[in-house]
Design a protein around this motif. Structure first.
Motif, short mmCIF file in Angstrom:
data_model
loop_
_atom_site.label_atom_id
_atom_site.label_comp_id
_atom_site.label_asym_id
_atom_site.label_seq_id
_atom_site.Cartn_x
_atom_site.Cartn_y
_atom_site.Cartn_z
N GLN A 390 0.85 -1.20 0.00
CA GLN A 390 0.00 0.00 0.00
C GLN A 390 0.88 1.23 0.00
O GLN A 390 1.90 1.28 0.70
N GLU A 392 0.74 5.79 -0.43
CA GLU A 392 -0.08 7.00 -0.32
C GLU A 392 0.38 7.98 -1.38
O GLU A 392 1.58 8.08 -1.68
N TRP A 393 -0.56 8.73 -1.96
CA TRP A 393 -0.18 9.71 -2.96
C TRP A 393 -1.17 10.87 -2.96
O TRP A 393 -2.25 10.79 -2.40
N THR A 446 -1.81 3.11 6.07
CA THR A 446 -1.52 4.53 5.99
C THR A 446 -0.64 4.98 7.15
O THR A 446 0.33 5.73 6.96
N ASN A 449 2.90 3.87 6.60
CA ASN A 449 3.58 4.68 5.58
C ASN A 449 3.94 6.07 6.11
O ASN A 449 4.99 6.61 5.77
N ARG A 450 3.08 6.65 6.91
CA ARG A 450 3.40 7.97 7.48
C ARG A 450 4.58 7.87 8.45
O ARG A 450 5.46 8.75 8.47
N PHE A 468 -3.00 14.57 4.84
CA PHE A 468 -3.58 13.41 5.50
C PHE A 468 -4.72 13.84 6.43
O PHE A 468 -5.77 13.19 6.49
N ALA A 473 -5.04 13.10 0.88
CA ALA A 473 -4.13 12.02 0.49
C ALA A 473 -4.95 10.81 0.02
O ALA A 473 -5.99 10.48 0.60
N ARG A 474 -4.46 10.17 -1.02
CA ARG A 474 -5.16 9.01 -1.56
C ARG A 474 -4.31 7.76 -1.31
O ARG A 474 -3.13 7.84 -1.01
N ARG A 475 -4.94 6.61 -1.49
CA ARG A 475 -4.24 5.35 -1.23
C ARG A 475 -4.34 4.44 -2.45
O ARG A 475 -5.33 4.47 -3.18
#
Length: 546
Positions: A390, A392-393, A446, A449-450, A468, A473-475
């Motif tokens: 996964q 994030e973008w 998420t 990743n953060r 976020f 933020a999208r996943r």
């Protein structure tokens, strides 16, 4: 030469002394000028040390004259139809490092090396030698060469035509007489790369994918990172990624638009353990490209001067969909989507690909399974492992200087300022969830990743915190395919029970690094071509290792 190679599918040359490339350039010019030239020209050339780029008389050759460390380097010209495999190192070890049947040999060296050179000859192979000594003549004659008795300014000439039947210790390389029809299962990076390599050799390729379009699986991420692996002992993975990046880089320059589809940005790799050692013999002056990052390079990425990191100039961000699309648009390739292959059945001398209801989807002489994690449906005996990822973008906030222009990787990665019609993109991640096929994004992913981003680049983590918090933020989730030893799998599925069925899969998280390299290896195996890797490295990717 034109009389000998007319209308052939390929012409393979071994040159034991590349020098400044005059033999290669002369042959290349002759190939370009001949309307009856072979489809592919392969030259394998050995040099103890690469000459400076300034000594080359060809700008096209000089443009690819980089990172020529000891070992093999595949240089590609004229849309991949002229291939130079430059082997940097001592003559005898380089001659022992691979095996193929040469159509012509250009020899320069001691008589003691003639026996190794003869391993590359088939009946009818022509040899010319700038070393014209009685010892060389005697060695050639003893090994089955018919040597021209005259001595001229052109050097020694001979033809391999022994009076006895030639027996080799190792079986001869596979060599298909002519291209045919191939079905490739999977329209991601691996499948598209295989289709392109085979189509370039004259195959009619049908690519089948269960999804509604190409790049629907793990290859469909918005933007990916192409960067080498570096280890202090120059481990297997390090050497493989260097070769893979060279192969991919050539395709990116050939097919995509820089700045839109990809950008050669370089990359900073953070080393959390502080270990920035590189292999012995490397230096800031090269020929290696990766080196411990300078204070200026760290500062430009917004990192403290004391940060332990390596700088990789041969790195880039890439839109995988653009590369896949470009490969699939090559002549000789057709794409069929919504076609889930459930079984393979023998059909004459080839194969019938069927769906779950038994309906025929395609028929082909050969099949390549390149479907990522779905390869397990047809290749259940292979040790394939799903690995969920996964990331994030989102869109880069306007005038946000906290996000580095240069990608940063290490424990995860950060890519920012990727041009897009709706605003520049940033992307960070990714998780590494073994044995999971779940494509639903999770809050835990998420959070992981953060946390990873905060360790990798604290300034960027702070700058993106509002995205976020505000839900901007999208996943994205994809499921990678990995092998038991984390190396790609390229080779026959079961040569005895399923002849003509091969696999090219298990790229893991390095599809951009490995897809082009593995596709060229597969095509080389089928056609008896010189390999772009030493035999030991090629075996490390082959299914026969399992």
């Amino acid at each position: 030469m034109p009389e000998a190679w007319a209308h052939l599918p390929q012409w393979r040359v071994l040159d034991t002394d590349f020098g400044s490339g005059l033999h290669f350039l002369t042959l290349w010019r002759a190939w370009r000028a001949d309307p009856q030239r072979p489809r592919l020209l392969h030259v394998v050339a050995i040099t103890p040390q690469a000459v400076p780029a300034e000594a080359l008389s060809s700008p096209e050759l000089a443009a690819q004259w980089h990172a020529l460390l000891p070992g093999f380097h595949r240089l590609s010209f004229d849309d991949g139809r002229v291939l130079l495999t430059l082997c940097v190192g001592a003559l005898e070890p380089m001659l022992r490092a691979q095996r193929f049947e040469a159509d012509a040999i250009v020899f320069s060296g001691p008589a003691e090396a003639v026996k190794l050179v003869a391993r590359y000859a088939r009946r009818g192979t022509h040899l010319t030698s700038t070393t014209d000594t009685q010892a060389v003549r005697d060695a050639l004659a003893q090994l089955g060469f018919q040597v021209d008795a005259t001595q001229g300014s052109g050097g020694l000439r001979a033809v391999f035509d022994p009076a006895w039947d030639v027996r080799r210790r190792e079986p001869p390389p596979e060599h298909l007489d002519a291209p045919g029809r191939c079905a490739v299962i999977g329209a991601g990076l691996a499948g598209a790369a295989v289709a392109s390599s085979l189509a370039r050799r004259g195959w009619q390729v049908t690519v089948l994918d269960a999804a509604d379009g190409p790049a629907a699986g793990a290859s469909g991420l918005p933007v990916g990172m192409l960067a080498p692996h570096v280890s202090s002992d120059d481990a297997l993975l390090s050497r493989l990624t260097r070769a893979g990046i060279r192969a991919t880089w050539t395709e990116l320059e050939r097919l995509l638009e820089a700045g839109r589809d990809w950008r050669p940005t370089g990359a900073l790799e953070r080393r959390p353990d502080g270990d920035v050692r590189v292999p012995p013999g490397w230096s800031a002056q090269g020929p290696n490209e990766s080196w411990p990052a300078t204070g200026a390079q760290l500062a430009s990425a917004g990192l403290p001067a004391h940060t332990a990191a390596l700088w990789h100039p041969r790195a880039a961000w890439v839109r995988p969909r653009a590369l896949i699309g470009a490969w699939l648009q090559q002549p000789g390739i057709s794409l069929r989507t919504g076609a889930r292959v459930a079984s393979l059945e023998r059909s004459g001398g080839g194969w019938r690909l069927q769906d779950a209801a038994g309906a025929t989807l395609a028929e082909a002489d050969r099949v390549v399974i390149a479907g990522g994690v779905d390869s397990a449906v047809l290749a259940s005996a292979l040790p394939l492992q799903p690995v969920r990822g996964q990331l994030e973008w989102g869109r880069v906030p306007l005038a946000d200087a906290a996000l580095p222009v240069t990608p940063v990787n290490g424990d995860g990665h950060l890519i920012a300022h990727v041009p897009d019609a709706d605003g520049a993109l940033w992307l960070t991640g990714a998780t590494f969830d073994r044995d999971s096929r779940d494509t639903a994004p999770t809050a835990d992913g998420t959070m992981a990743n953060r946390e990873r981003l905060a360790r990798l680049h604290p300034g960027a983590a702070a700058a993106l915190a509002p995205a976020f918090a505000d839900g901007d933020a999208r996943r994205w989730v994809g499921v990678r395919c990995a092998s038991g030893d984390r190396r790609p799998l390229v080779g026959p599925l079961d040569a005895a029970a399923m002849p003509g069925v091969w696999v090219c899969t298990a790229m893991g998280s390095r599809g951009l690094s490995f897809a082009a390299l593995c596709a060229e290896l597969l095509a080389a195996h089928w056609h008896g071509e010189p390999l772009s890797l030493p035999a030991t490295l090629a075996k490390a990717l082959n299914t026969a290792r399992l």
